[in-house]
Each structure stands twice: as C-alpha cells, then as structure tokens.
Design an enzyme around this catalytic site. Sequence first.
Site, PDB file in Angstrom:
ATOM      1  N   SER A  19      92.238  63.497  20.499  1.00  0.00           N
ATOM      2  CA  SER A  19      90.600  63.921  20.093  1.00  0.00           C
ATOM      3  C   SER A  19      90.468  65.463  19.955  1.00  0.00           C
ATOM      4  O   SER A  19      91.212  66.279  19.246  1.00  0.00           O
ATOM      5  CB  SER A  19      89.865  63.207  21.067  1.00  0.00           C
ATOM      6  N   HIS A  20      90.007  65.769  21.130  1.00  0.00           N
ATOM      7  CA  HIS A  20      89.426  67.411  21.177  1.00  0.00           C
ATOM      8  C   HIS A  20      90.558  68.111  21.946  1.00  0.00           C
ATOM      9  O   HIS A  20      90.472  69.370  22.090  1.00  0.00           O
ATOM     10  CB  HIS A  20      88.236  67.617  21.660  1.00  0.00           C
ATOM     11  N   ASP A  75      85.715  68.091  16.001  1.00  0.00           N
ATOM     12  CA  ASP A  75      87.046  67.986  16.798  1.00  0.00           C
ATOM     13  C   ASP A  75      88.052  67.612  15.998  1.00  0.00           C
ATOM     14  O   ASP A  75      87.994  67.476  14.900  1.00  0.00           O
ATOM     15  CB  ASP A  75      86.665  67.170  18.124  1.00  0.00           C
ATOM     16  N   ASP A 109      89.653  64.684  15.771  1.00  0.00           N
ATOM     17  CA  ASP A 109      89.567  63.448  14.985  1.00  0.00           C
ATOM     18  C   ASP A 109      88.150  63.368  14.361  1.00  0.00           C
ATOM     19  O   ASP A 109      88.125  62.195  13.885  1.00  0.00           O
ATOM     20  CB  ASP A 109      90.177  62.271  16.002  1.00  0.00           C
ATOM     21  N   ASP A 122      85.371  62.932  15.465  1.00  0.00           N
ATOM     22  CA  ASP A 122      84.380  61.997  16.047  1.00  0.00           C
ATOM     23  C   ASP A 122      83.167  62.628  16.751  1.00  0.00           C
ATOM     24  O   ASP A 122      82.080  62.290  17.049  1.00  0.00           O
ATOM     25  CB  ASP A 122      84.863  60.776  16.730  1.00  0.00           C
ATOM     26  N   ARG A 123      83.365  64.226  17.006  1.00  0.00           N
ATOM     27  CA  ARG A 123      82.501  65.023  17.861  1.00  0.00           C
ATOM     28  C   ARG A 123      82.075  65.865  16.843  1.00  0.00           C
ATOM     29  O   ARG A 123      82.469  66.365  15.803  1.00  0.00           O
ATOM     30  CB  ARG A 123      83.293  65.598  18.945  1.00  0.00           C
ATOM     31  N   THR A 171      80.412  56.460  30.746  1.00  0.00           N
ATOM     32  CA  THR A 171      81.062  57.407  29.579  1.00  0.00           C
ATOM     33  C   THR A 171      81.983  56.194  28.845  1.00  0.00           C
ATOM     34  O   THR A 171      82.819  55.697  29.607  1.00  0.00           O
ATOM     35  CB  THR A 171      81.566  58.481  30.101  1.00  0.00           C
ATOM     36  N   GLU A 208      76.368  61.033  23.337  1.00  0.00           N
ATOM     37  CA  GLU A 208      76.910  61.559  24.869  1.00  0.00           C
ATOM     38  C   GLU A 208      76.890  63.104  24.628  1.00  0.00           C
ATOM     39  O   GLU A 208      77.089  63.762  23.788  1.00  0.00           O
ATOM     40  CB  GLU A 208      77.978  60.900  25.214  1.00  0.00           C
ATOM     41  N   SER A 221      79.165  64.958  25.616  1.00  0.00           N
ATOM     42  CA  SER A 221      80.001  65.602  25.203  1.00  0.00           C
ATOM     43  C   SER A 221      80.535  65.550  23.767  1.00  0.00           C
ATOM     44  O   SER A 221      81.647  65.307  23.025  1.00  0.00           O
ATOM     45  CB  SER A 221      81.431  64.916  25.728  1.00  0.00           C
ATOM     46  N   LYS A 243      81.981  57.167  17.812  1.00  0.00           N
ATOM     47  CA  LYS A 243      80.966  58.139  17.408  1.00  0.00           C
ATOM     48  C   LYS A 243      81.649  58.860  16.112  1.00  0.00           C
ATOM     49  O   LYS A 243      82.660  58.502  15.577  1.00  0.00           O
ATOM     50  CB  LYS A 243      81.066  59.187  18.535  1.00  0.00           C
TER      51      LYS A 243
END
Length: 582
Positions: free
Chosen positions: A123-124, A299, A301, A303-304, A367, A386, A388, A399
């Site tokens: 992820s991030h 980010d 991947d 998703d953020r 979470t 969320e 984050s 997400k």
Amino acid sequence: MVFKVSKVSTTPFDGQKPGTSGLRKKVKVFVQPHYLQNFVQSTFNALTPEKVRGATLVVSGDGRYFSKDAIQIIIKMSAANGVRRVWVGQNGLLSTPAVSAVIRERVGVDGSKASGAFILTASHNPGGPNEDFGIKYNMENGGPAPEAITDKIFENTKTITEYLIAEDLPNVDISTTGVANFSGPEGQFDVEVFDSASDYVKLMKSIFDFELIRKLLSSSKFTFCYDALHGVAGAYAHRIFVEELGAQESSLLNCVPKEDFGGGHPDPNLTYAKELVARMGLGKSTSEVEPPEFGAAADGDADRNMILGKRFFVTPSDSVAIIAANAVNAIPYFASGLKGVARSMPTSAALDVVAKHLNLKFFEVPTGWKFFGNLMDAGFCSICGEESFGTGSDHIREKDGIWAVLAWLSILAYKNKENLNGDKLVTVEEIVRQHWTTYGRHYYTRYDYENVDAGAAKDLMAYLIKLQSSLDEINSIVKGARSDVSNVVSADEFEYKDPVDGSVSKHQGIRFLFEDGSRLVFRLSGTGSEGATIRLYIEQYEKDSSKTGRDSQEALAPLVEVALKLSKMQEFTGRSAPTVIT
C-alpha cells in the site's frame, strides 16, 4: 510441453500473520527461500477446494520491487494447486481497486469469472530492495479476506510442511497482452495478460458523468493536478484524466510507476506528497505561480487519495462527508438515493452529522475495509471512508483513490455547471466552508508515533484501559491539564458486532468521548512492517458557524495537551513529538 507438479518440503516461519491488509514485511524477509511460497500455500490450503481447483485467480499489484518475481512464483504454485487460469495485469500492474473491479466485473473470452486474487502491495509503505513488500488475498466479492480466512491462513503458516509448485513451468512474459497455454497433470492451465486499465475505466464511466467533468476540465478557469507518487495510479491517470477527460498532460505529476516509487514514500498526505503540496500553494515557500484550482494524490496501490484545493487541504474525514452530502445530485450512480453510509471508528464524526441530516442509515466500524464490504454486500451502505485517506463506495469492495478524485470533480462540475463561462468558479475551499456552515466543523488531527518499542506501546494501551474504569480520575487529569476542555462522559475499548454476520471484533481502539462531541482515540496500527505504531486521533466539534474558520492546530491545542497528559505518551514511549502529524 506438460509441466510437472513438485512437492517441496518446508518448515514454518514465525510471524506470518496477515494484518488488516495482508502480510507486510521487508523485501529481505520475503526473498528468503520458501517464505513467499509458505504463505501462498497456506492461503490455498485455507480456501475451499472449489475456490482453487479449476478456478480463475487474479495476480497483480502496485509494481513495487520483487513483484515481478513474486508473480512468476504464484503462477507456478497456482498451476501446481490445480487452478485453471491466472489473469495478470500488463507488467504485473493492477491497482487494488482495479483488482476488486476485475474480480466483480471482468468476464474472460471463455465466459470465466475470477473467484479471488493475490494482490502484491504494501500500500502506502515505501518500496525498493531495502523497503517493504506485501501480499493479501481478496475474495470473490472483490474484498479482502475476512478474519475467519486470515486466521486460518495464519494457523496454516505455523504447521506447514510442504508446498506445491510447477518448477519447470517457463516464466510468462507479462509485458505484453495475450494468453499463454500450458498443460499439466490435471489438463489445461492458462495465463492471460490483459490491459490494466480498460475494465476499471469502463466501470468509472458507468458511475460518473464524464461529459460534465470534461466540460469542467476544459474551462479556462479550471486548473487540475494529479500526483501518482510513482505508484500504480500512473497506469490509470493518463487514460482517465488525459484521454477520457481532456486534462493537459502537464497536469500529471510522477505518473510513471516505479519499483521504488522514485525513492519516495507513496503516502498521499501533506508530509510525503511534497511536490503536489508545493504546487498547490501549501508548501513552506510561496512561489509566484498561481496554484491549480484542484489537486489530488494517490498512494502506491491507488486505493488512497488526498484532495486539495488552491492553498487548501481537505481532511479525509471531511471529504467522505462532503461526497455523501452531494452524491445524489452530482453522481449519476447515486441518483436514486444512498442505502446508507459508514466510517471507521477513528474517522471524525463529520459523516455522522450528514447521515443524521439526510436521515441515512449510519454505521461505525473497526479499521479495515472488509467491515465496509460486509455492509455493502448486505445492501446497507453506499458510501464509506476512513481518516487514513481512504474513501469508496459499493461499486467495488476496496477503497478507491481515483473514484474519490472523480467524485470531487463531479461535485465541482455540478456546482459550476451553469457557471463554467462565468468570472469565477465555485472552489474546493468554498464547498468545504459551505459544508461547515451547514453541518458544523470537526477539527481533526492524527498523531503517529512510528517504530515505537512494541512492549512500551502495549504498556501504554494497557494503562489507558485501566484508567477507563474511573471517569472521576480521567476528568481530574483532564481538568488538571486544561480547565477549558469539557468533561469526558464515556470511555471504552471499541468493540464491533457485525450486523451482517454477527461476528465480534474486540480491542479495536481506546475511546474517550467528551460532553461537547469531541473525541480522543488511541489505537495500535497493523500496517507497519517493523516495531509498533501508536495512532492518536484528536477531534473537536464546533457547531457555531462563526467559529468554524479557525486554524485547526490552534483549535485542537487544548485537546492535544489533554491527550498527551492522559496517556503519559512521553513517559511510556520516550517520544516528545510524533513522527508524523496529519
């Protein structure tokens, strides 16, 4: 050529416990002989046979270092475990939301549908030979494996003695689209490499009014900037923003995916998205160039998301509330109304206030996106988020960073549709301030204490739980620190009973709820790869619209002081300041 299936003897590795989003460790841990293989076989063994034998699996990720090797290993193990076909995004790239979309939407030429996916991402977290790698399994609904499965995977990793692999299967060229056919002891096995973006783009076009957004982007008054931080979002940004929506090529920053994310930290926040922050006029130094009207970042991947206006930051907690408040008017997909909304427990209560105003079903969950997925599968939830930097909807079960950007562009396009040739457009900042006037403002910040000694972090949490047994003691500490902070009216350790499957999730964070609607939340994060991360969430609710324009840090200062005093943060961790403030 017929490949052979080998049984390879192995012994367990400690600590292969998948967290909220799979297993994340340093690359040097993953490259140990048998390490990845043990986890993959433990996953196959945790699934029912029909999810493996004869099944179609997706294998791709954010392109971080070691991904290409891992994909070949997983293809060979899939073949050996009786999987019928593997779908791989071109160059091994698929964003996490795109994987979810592919599982849910894609139909192969032979009518096949995927029943799950291995997503290769941390992820991030940073990437590169000395940084992080990760793997997680997603189910047939497109969402992350539920705890019942991840617990089973973990149990299997502790007792594994062998794994199956087709070692003589040649590596598949994942750089060009097409199908590679093989045959093994159980018959045909195929690997299809497909275009990473087309299924996802098609889905986005079915949700949003691309024509209206295109009009906004072509207005001379509107300027736009998107920063992929060298993550997988770059594989989608050009297709969506430039080809479909007509944005200028120059509005894309860092949109070439790189194995080490260009040496940066692919986390879309004010600390790490430095170039975008500077371009949007929020940096330390002020440049002469006028910042764009709208900016966003992703980010690793994708998703953020982070949403910025000109010289203005939108908190993720506000972002989901504003999307929910405007969705029915601005986004065709929601035209018939919202089924409900949900947020993670540490996220600010801005969404709660919108839900109350609009008379929507509302859920507060632990979470982890799987909790939202359950609500969506049951038809209870349309939009969720969320703090984050994760926002999404029931179009998939993850997400979705690009979805959030398109949602904001839709709101801007809707608010400006009569005004595109006027003197001045309605801005991101105006939309947010108008929202605060209507619903009140939740001043909000998060303090992260990263790589804290794990023992010290546990001691701090245990101390807070013990303290919660006496509200009198809590309030005497609160008043001792700041007499201007209201009383704590309840304190607990958050526990969630899933309204869909009845499962109970305990120890999800420690909450202190104040009389005036303010909150303090402490929790240990499961997304780091080393040490412990303590997260402290601080939220002050302000209903008086004459006071919603204050500086956030100034408005929160009294509560911050109370939080640090209450938790004895410095005594337990030795830290006088957090690693990151968002």
